[in-house]
Design an enzyme around this catalytic site. Structure first.
Site, PDB file in Angstrom:
ATOM      1  N   ARG A  82      58.001 -37.261  28.992  1.00 51.16           N
ATOM      2  CA  ARG A  82      57.389 -36.171  29.771  1.00 51.16           C
ATOM      3  C   ARG A  82      57.654 -34.806  29.160  1.00 51.16           C
ATOM      4  NH1 ARG A  82      59.040 -38.167  35.795  1.00 51.16           N
ATOM      5  NH2 ARG A  82      57.886 -40.122  35.822  1.00 51.16           N
ATOM      6  N   ARG A 125      55.493 -30.163  33.414  1.00 54.35           N
ATOM      7  CA  ARG A 125      55.562 -29.011  34.308  1.00 54.35           C
ATOM      8  C   ARG A 125      56.707 -28.052  34.027  1.00 54.35           C
ATOM      9  NH1 ARG A 125      55.550 -31.964  39.947  1.00 54.35           N
ATOM     10  NH2 ARG A 125      56.526 -33.592  38.681  1.00 54.35           N
ATOM     11  N   ASP A 165      48.001 -41.147  31.341  1.00 49.01           N
ATOM     12  CA  ASP A 165      48.697 -41.793  32.448  1.00 49.01           C
ATOM     13  C   ASP A 165      48.510 -43.300  32.330  1.00 49.01           C
ATOM     14  OD1 ASP A 165      50.055 -41.063  35.201  1.00 49.01           O
ATOM     15  OD2 ASP A 165      48.746 -42.778  35.578  1.00 49.01           O
ATOM     16  N   TYR A 210      51.285 -51.057  41.026  1.00 51.55           N
ATOM     17  CA  TYR A 210      50.461 -49.984  41.583  1.00 51.55           C
ATOM     18  C   TYR A 210      49.097 -50.503  42.018  1.00 51.55           C
ATOM     19  CZ  TYR A 210      53.866 -46.529  39.991  1.00 51.55           C
ATOM     20  OH  TYR A 210      55.005 -45.799  39.815  1.00 51.55           O
ATOM     21  N   ARG A 267      47.149 -26.785  33.135  1.00 49.39           N
ATOM     22  CA  ARG A 267      46.945 -27.653  34.300  1.00 49.39           C
ATOM     23  C   ARG A 267      46.144 -26.940  35.385  1.00 49.39           C
ATOM     24  NH1 ARG A 267      46.247 -29.642  38.482  1.00 49.39           N
ATOM     25  NH2 ARG A 267      47.423 -31.229  39.615  1.00 49.39           N
TER      26      ARG A 267
END
Length: 350
Positions: free
Chosen positions: A33, A37, A83, A159, A46
């Site tokens: 990552r 952010r 992703d 998921y 973003r």
């Protein structure tokens, strides 16, 4: 580490040399990552993209955020910004992201719901991501490796079945206990789609691939072989059949003492380590098999200070005398100060 290293030379990016079994005086470093952010430049892009999925499927913007941590920190590898759930979306499962809550899918937990999605992935839906790979490849510094990835079948299936993340991904475990044949069908679709997806990434320019099995640690040992090792081996074999030179990193997060079985059973070239794993066990039972990657606790990186330097030195002392890639035990936390990452790089590179 007995597979041929191909055309690895001193001009080869350091991370590929380490993944091929070379011991380097200073291990290569990248962070899971690392495009995210905690970077103000990422937050700006973003906001322009409008949503996380819009960013993933915008080749210009996704390439930009892939390259941002390379420009700022000079990491030894870039990792594709995308992703793991683009694969079920390519299979026709509806995917969206709830702001502040994470991914959402329409659950596939019955034969009827499985029949409503496609048997084969629509590769056209993944075309923008492949364009992102091409854009990054054309810009990335020569000495920097480029890592593509997919989710492992078990983790992606959790998921797909639950429609979201849960504390222990219990819905998937309940489904394979109740209807293993149905669960196997889901796994088979993920395996086939993932092989094609990774080989397409490689053709577009990635140097290595990582298979993220973020929920491997919730499986009981008797289920680990069937739902983690066996499907991952099929992906490894499918990639090797087309791209035998490409290094494959497995990351069975939480697998702990099952990792040696995972390495032997899947045939991965290297394995990622969670933060909590015992270092003596790694050195004796895992690093003797393949190069390892990891395993700094993201919380320690966020906290910084002397403890960060002590822990970094301890990791280097534990693993630096064998093939090793420095990384985190999981993804970097969004509120990690940039100065702490700079301090980590200085400590690793000496």
């Amino acid at each position: 580490m007995d597979r041929p290293a191909g055309s690895v030379t001193t001009e080869t990016p350091a991370i590929l040399r380490a993944l091929s079994g070379e011991v380097l005086s200073k291990p290569p470093i990248w962070l899971m990552r690392q495009a995210g952010r905690f970077l103000p430049e990422y937050r700006e892009v973003r906001a322009r993209a409008g949503s996380f999925l819009s960013l993933c499927y915008n080749p210009e913007l996704a390439a930009e955020v892939t390259l941002q941590p390379i420009r700022r920190f000079g990491f030894d590898a870039a990792i594709l910004f995308s992703d793991i759930l683009v694969v079920p979306q390519a299979l026709g499962q509806k995917l969206w992201f709830a702001e502040g809550e994470g991914p959402r899918l329409e659950p596939v937990d019955t034969q009827e719901r499985l029949a409503a999605i496609d048997e084969l992935a629509d590769d056209g839906k993944l075309t923008p991501i492949i364009e992102t790979v091409q854009r990054v490849r054309g810009t990335l510094p020569r000495q920097t490796g480029f890592i593509g990835f997919c989710g492992a079948p078990w983790t992606v299936a959790t998921y797909m079945v639950a429609g979201r993340g849960t504390p222990d991904q219990g819905p998937a475990r309940a489904l394979f206990a109740r209807n293993p044949a149905l669960f196997q069908e889901i796994i088979d679709r993920i395996v086939a789609a993932s092989i094609t997806y990774l080989n397409t990434q490689i053709a577009a320019g990635v140097d290595a691939v990582q298979i993220f099995d973020s929920w491997a640690g919730v499986l009981a040992p008797e289920d680990f072989q069937r739902w983690c090792i066996a499907p991952t081996k099929r992906i490894v074999d499918g990639v090797r059949a087309v791209n035998p030179q490409v290094r494959i990193i497995g990351f069975p997060r939480g697998a702990g003492r099952l990792i040696p079985d995972y390495v032997r059973g899947t045939g991965v070239d290297a394995v990622g380590l969670e933060s909590a794993i015992d270092r003596d066990f790694v050195r004796d039972e895992i690093q003797s098999l393949v190069p390892v990657q990891g395993h700094l606790d993201p919380q320690i990186l966020r906290a910084g200070g002397p403890e960060l330097e002590r822990e970094t030195e301890a990791i280097l002392a534990a693993f630096g005398s064998a093939p090793f890639v420095f990384n985190l035990g999981h993804g970097i936390l969004p509120d990690t100060p940039i100065s702490h990452v700079e301090r980590l790089l200085k400590a690793v590179r000496g």
